[in-house]
Design a protein around this motif. Structure first.
Motif, PDB file in Angstrom:
ATOM      1  N   THR A 272       0.978  -1.119   0.031  1.00 21.38           N
ATOM      2  CA  THR A 272      -0.082   0.057  -0.067  1.00 21.38           C
ATOM      3  C   THR A 272       0.899   1.080   0.043  1.00 21.38           C
ATOM      4  O   THR A 272       1.936   1.406   0.794  1.00 21.38           O
ATOM      5  CB  THR A 272      -0.909   0.072   1.353  1.00 21.38           C
ATOM      6  N   ILE A 273       0.429   2.323  -0.754  1.00 24.23           N
ATOM      7  CA  ILE A 273       0.997   3.579  -0.750  1.00 24.23           C
ATOM      8  C   ILE A 273       0.263   4.536  -0.190  1.00 24.23           C
ATOM      9  O   ILE A 273      -1.116   4.699  -0.907  1.00 24.23           O
ATOM     10  CB  ILE A 273       1.635   3.986  -2.240  1.00 24.23           C
ATOM     11  N   VAL A 274       0.653   5.466   0.501  1.00 25.88           N
ATOM     12  CA  VAL A 274      -0.182   6.471   0.999  1.00 25.88           C
ATOM     13  C   VAL A 274       0.639   7.786   0.655  1.00 25.88           C
ATOM     14  O   VAL A 274       1.634   8.138   0.994  1.00 25.88           O
ATOM     15  CB  VAL A 274      -0.419   6.469   2.677  1.00 25.88           C
ATOM     16  N   THR A 275      -0.478   8.715   0.344  1.00 24.95           N
ATOM     17  CA  THR A 275       0.002  10.103  -0.081  1.00 24.95           C
ATOM     18  C   THR A 275      -0.669  11.273   0.673  1.00 24.95           C
ATOM     19  O   THR A 275      -1.906  11.117   0.544  1.00 24.95           O
ATOM     20  CB  THR A 275       0.129  10.312  -1.621  1.00 24.95           C
ATOM     21  N   ASN A 276      -0.087  12.092   1.104  1.00 23.54           N
ATOM     22  CA  ASN A 276      -0.704  13.301   1.795  1.00 23.54           C
ATOM     23  C   ASN A 276      -0.371  14.498   0.704  1.00 23.54           C
ATOM     24  O   ASN A 276       0.943  14.914   0.763  1.00 23.54           O
ATOM     25  CB  ASN A 276      -0.410  13.555   3.029  1.00 23.54           C
ATOM     26  N   CYS A 277      -1.393  15.029   0.343  1.00 22.27           N
ATOM     27  CA  CYS A 277      -1.234  16.339  -0.404  1.00 22.27           C
ATOM     28  C   CYS A 277      -2.316  16.987  -0.615  1.00 22.27           C
ATOM     29  O   CYS A 277      -3.556  16.634  -0.861  1.00 22.27           O
ATOM     30  CB  CYS A 277      -0.715  15.952  -1.978  1.00 22.27           C
ATOM     31  N   ASN A 278      -2.412  18.471  -0.618  1.00 30.16           N
ATOM     32  CA  ASN A 278      -3.382  19.586  -0.748  1.00 30.16           C
ATOM     33  C   ASN A 278      -4.719  19.060   0.187  1.00 30.16           C
ATOM     34  O   ASN A 278      -5.946  19.294  -0.249  1.00 30.16           O
ATOM     35  CB  ASN A 278      -3.787  19.401  -2.105  1.00 30.16           C
ATOM     36  N   GLY A 279      -4.331  18.465   1.287  1.00 31.34           N
ATOM     37  CA  GLY A 279      -5.562  18.303   2.219  1.00 31.34           C
ATOM     38  C   GLY A 279      -6.304  17.108   2.045  1.00 31.34           C
ATOM     39  O   GLY A 279      -7.142  16.646   2.840  1.00 31.34           O
ATOM     40  N   TYR A 280      -5.665  16.103   1.175  1.00 30.21           N
ATOM     41  CA  TYR A 280      -6.153  14.696   0.918  1.00 30.21           C
ATOM     42  C   TYR A 280      -5.058  13.863   1.647  1.00 30.21           C
ATOM     43  O   TYR A 280      -3.807  13.910   1.400  1.00 30.21           O
ATOM     44  CB  TYR A 280      -6.415  14.503  -0.705  1.00 30.21           C
ATOM     45  N   LYS A 281      -5.646  12.644   1.947  1.00 32.69           N
ATOM     46  CA  LYS A 281      -4.769  11.546   2.363  1.00 32.69           C
ATOM     47  C   LYS A 281      -5.306  10.480   1.303  1.00 32.69           C
ATOM     48  O   LYS A 281      -6.489  10.147   1.669  1.00 32.69           O
ATOM     49  CB  LYS A 281      -4.826  11.270   3.949  1.00 32.69           C
ATOM     50  N   VAL A 282      -4.338   9.904   0.524  1.00 33.29           N
ATOM     51  CA  VAL A 282      -5.097   8.821  -0.453  1.00 33.29           C
ATOM     52  C   VAL A 282      -4.114   7.665  -0.368  1.00 33.29           C
ATOM     53  O   VAL A 282      -3.145   7.713  -0.141  1.00 33.29           O
ATOM     54  CB  VAL A 282      -4.617   9.481  -1.790  1.00 33.29           C
ATOM     55  N   MET A 283      -4.905   6.779  -0.560  1.00 40.20           N
ATOM     56  CA  MET A 283      -4.099   5.191  -0.142  1.00 40.20           C
ATOM     57  C   MET A 283      -4.656   4.332  -1.499  1.00 40.20           C
ATOM     58  O   MET A 283      -5.602   4.473  -1.857  1.00 40.20           O
ATOM     59  CB  MET A 283      -4.880   4.453   1.152  1.00 40.20           C
ATOM     60  N   SER A 284      -3.523   4.010  -1.856  1.00 37.13           N
ATOM     61  CA  SER A 284      -3.550   3.240  -3.228  1.00 37.13           C
ATOM     62  C   SER A 284      -3.169   1.821  -2.794  1.00 37.13           C
ATOM     63  O   SER A 284      -2.224   1.629  -2.141  1.00 37.13           O
ATOM     64  CB  SER A 284      -2.637   3.784  -4.201  1.00 37.13           C
ATOM     65  N   PHE A 285      -3.639   0.888  -3.559  1.00 42.17           N
ATOM     66  CA  PHE A 285      -3.732  -0.679  -3.126  1.00 42.17           C
ATOM     67  C   PHE A 285      -4.006  -1.457  -4.223  1.00 42.17           C
ATOM     68  O   PHE A 285      -4.729  -1.006  -5.196  1.00 42.17           O
ATOM     69  CB  PHE A 285      -4.363  -1.139  -1.720  1.00 42.17           C
ATOM     70  N   ASN A 286      -3.508  -2.519  -4.459  1.00 48.47           N
ATOM     71  CA  ASN A 286      -3.891  -3.874  -5.352  1.00 48.47           C
ATOM     72  C   ASN A 286      -4.657  -4.693  -4.617  1.00 48.47           C
ATOM     73  O   ASN A 286      -4.147  -5.638  -4.070  1.00 48.47           O
ATOM     74  CB  ASN A 286      -2.895  -4.316  -5.946  1.00 48.47           C
ATOM     75  N   PRO A 287      -6.151  -4.976  -4.641  1.00 52.05           N
ATOM     76  CA  PRO A 287      -6.765  -6.078  -4.447  1.00 52.05           C
ATOM     77  C   PRO A 287      -6.587  -7.235  -5.243  1.00 52.05           C
ATOM     78  O   PRO A 287      -6.218  -7.151  -6.262  1.00 52.05           O
ATOM     79  CB  PRO A 287      -8.381  -5.668  -4.430  1.00 52.05           C
ATOM     80  N   PHE A 288      -6.900  -8.401  -4.900  1.00 50.14           N
ATOM     81  CA  PHE A 288      -6.979  -9.663  -5.630  1.00 50.14           C
ATOM     82  C   PHE A 288      -7.856  -9.393  -6.924  1.00 50.14           C
ATOM     83  O   PHE A 288      -7.459  -9.665  -8.040  1.00 50.14           O
ATOM     84  CB  PHE A 288      -7.341 -11.019  -4.937  1.00 50.14           C
ATOM     85  N   TYR A 289      -9.045  -8.926  -6.683  1.00 48.29           N
ATOM     86  CA  TYR A 289     -10.107  -8.648  -7.628  1.00 48.29           C
ATOM     87  C   TYR A 289     -11.016  -7.799  -7.535  1.00 48.29           C
ATOM     88  O   TYR A 289     -11.396  -7.555  -6.293  1.00 48.29           O
ATOM     89  CB  TYR A 289     -10.826 -10.072  -8.047  1.00 48.29           C
ATOM     90  N   SER A 290     -11.523  -6.942  -8.400  1.00 44.32           N
ATOM     91  CA  SER A 290     -12.540  -5.955  -8.257  1.00 44.32           C
ATOM     92  C   SER A 290     -13.664  -6.240  -9.169  1.00 44.32           C
ATOM     93  O   SER A 290     -13.798  -6.793 -10.254  1.00 44.32           O
ATOM     94  CB  SER A 290     -12.119  -4.378  -8.785  1.00 44.32           C
ATOM     95  N   SER A 291     -14.746  -5.997  -8.495  1.00 43.43           N
ATOM     96  CA  SER A 291     -16.195  -6.476  -9.117  1.00 43.43           C
ATOM     97  C   SER A 291     -17.120  -5.293  -8.794  1.00 43.43           C
ATOM     98  O   SER A 291     -16.966  -4.703  -8.012  1.00 43.43           O
ATOM     99  CB  SER A 291     -16.838  -7.668  -8.455  1.00 43.43           C
ATOM    100  N   GLN A 292     -17.979  -5.018  -9.960  1.00 42.51           N
ATOM    101  CA  GLN A 292     -18.935  -3.835  -9.769  1.00 42.51           C
ATOM    102  C   GLN A 292     -20.315  -4.776 -10.314  1.00 42.51           C
ATOM    103  O   GLN A 292     -20.238  -5.196 -11.585  1.00 42.51           O
ATOM    104  CB  GLN A 292     -18.594  -2.854 -10.714  1.00 42.51           C
ATOM    105  N   ASN A 293     -21.443  -4.588  -9.730  1.00 44.37           N
ATOM    106  CA  ASN A 293     -22.496  -5.195 -10.359  1.00 44.37           C
ATOM    107  C   ASN A 293     -23.167  -3.818 -11.064  1.00 44.37           C
ATOM    108  O   ASN A 293     -23.326  -2.759 -10.613  1.00 44.37           O
ATOM    109  CB  ASN A 293     -23.555  -5.809  -9.413  1.00 44.37           C
ATOM    110  N   ILE A 294     -23.609  -3.964 -12.430  1.00 44.27           N
ATOM    111  CA  ILE A 294     -24.205  -3.154 -13.117  1.00 44.27           C
ATOM    112  C   ILE A 294     -25.716  -3.273 -13.290  1.00 44.27           C
ATOM    113  O   ILE A 294     -26.411  -2.533 -14.241  1.00 44.27           O
ATOM    114  CB  ILE A 294     -23.596  -3.103 -14.408  1.00 44.27           C
ATOM    115  N   SER A 295     -26.256  -4.299 -12.601  1.00 46.65           N
ATOM    116  CA  SER A 295     -27.712  -4.414 -12.412  1.00 46.65           C
ATOM    117  C   SER A 295     -27.758  -5.249 -11.301  1.00 46.65           C
ATOM    118  O   SER A 295     -27.067  -5.734 -10.835  1.00 46.65           O
ATOM    119  CB  SER A 295     -28.459  -5.027 -13.642  1.00 46.65           C
ATOM    120  N   GLY A 296     -29.085  -5.279 -10.520  1.00 44.41           N
ATOM    121  CA  GLY A 296     -29.658  -6.267  -9.517  1.00 44.41           C
ATOM    122  C   GLY A 296     -30.285  -5.413  -8.478  1.00 44.41           C
ATOM    123  O   GLY A 296     -30.922  -4.326  -8.730  1.00 44.41           O
ATOM    124  N   THR A 297     -30.231  -5.815  -7.340  1.00 47.51           N
ATOM    125  CA  THR A 297     -31.032  -5.180  -6.035  1.00 47.51           C
ATOM    126  C   THR A 297     -30.577  -3.998  -5.579  1.00 47.51           C
ATOM    127  O   THR A 297     -31.182  -2.980  -5.588  1.00 47.51           O
ATOM    128  CB  THR A 297     -30.703  -6.177  -4.760  1.00 47.51           C
TER     129      THR A 297
END
Length: 165
Positions: free
Chosen positions: A78-103
């Motif tokens: 994980t990489i964390v950056t503090n800049c311009n009032g933001y704290k941003v964390m970047s990471f790599n999950p095993f897998y990303s999913s999005q449902n584009i229909s459903g409940t």
């Protein structure tokens, strides 16, 4: 009114039992979105506003299973950056999913994990928590994919493909 997707995390929790790799599965049992109750899933849940994704994953796993995560694959990069009032964390999950229909609309980041502790018999959101061998999981998925919560199917297929091939 505009409605946005909810961010969520999921855990494929590994455990070796008698030299055989298993993962934890459970059945959904939620008051909200009860039409999905009974479907097989991995521990998962929504991320709170500004909650660190790894803290969220630990919280959700603890609430649903009673287990304490000891390792989350990718957390150490994980990489964390503090800049311009933001704290941003970047990471790599095993897998990303999005449902584009459903409940309801969610975006799920799934991680491979290890844990310690004793499993709950059930929780407010899940029942029938159990360890399942990858071969048994593969058989169930091949015979009845519809028994699984749709948001976890692709991650589990990828996981099985990587581990069994």
């Amino acid at each position: 009114m505009e409605v946005f997707a909810k961010p969520a995390v999921g855990a494929i929790i590994e455990k070796e039992i008698n030299g055989v790799l298993h993962i934890l599965i459970q059945e959904r049992c939620k008051e909200e979105h009860s039409e999905d109750n009974g479907l097989i899933e991995v521990p998962a849940g929504k991320i709170r506003e500004y909650e660190n994704i790894f803290d969220s994953l630990r919280r959700e796993v603890w609430e649903e299973t009673g287990l304490k995560l000891t390792e989350i694959q990718g957390e150490e990069e994980t990489i964390v950056t503090n800049c311009n009032g933001y704290k941003v964390m970047s990471f790599n999950p095993f897998y990303s999913s999005q449902n584009i229909s459903g409940t309801y609309s969610i975006m799920l980041q799934t991680f491979i994990c290890k844990a310690t502790g004793e499993l709950l018999e059930n929780s407010d959101e899940s029942i029938n928590l159990r360890w399942i061998s990858l071969e048994e999981l593969k058989t169930i998925m091949e015979e009845n994919e519809g028994a699984f919560y749709p948001m976890h199917i692709n991650a589990l297929k990828k996981y099985l493909n990587e581990k069994l091939n």
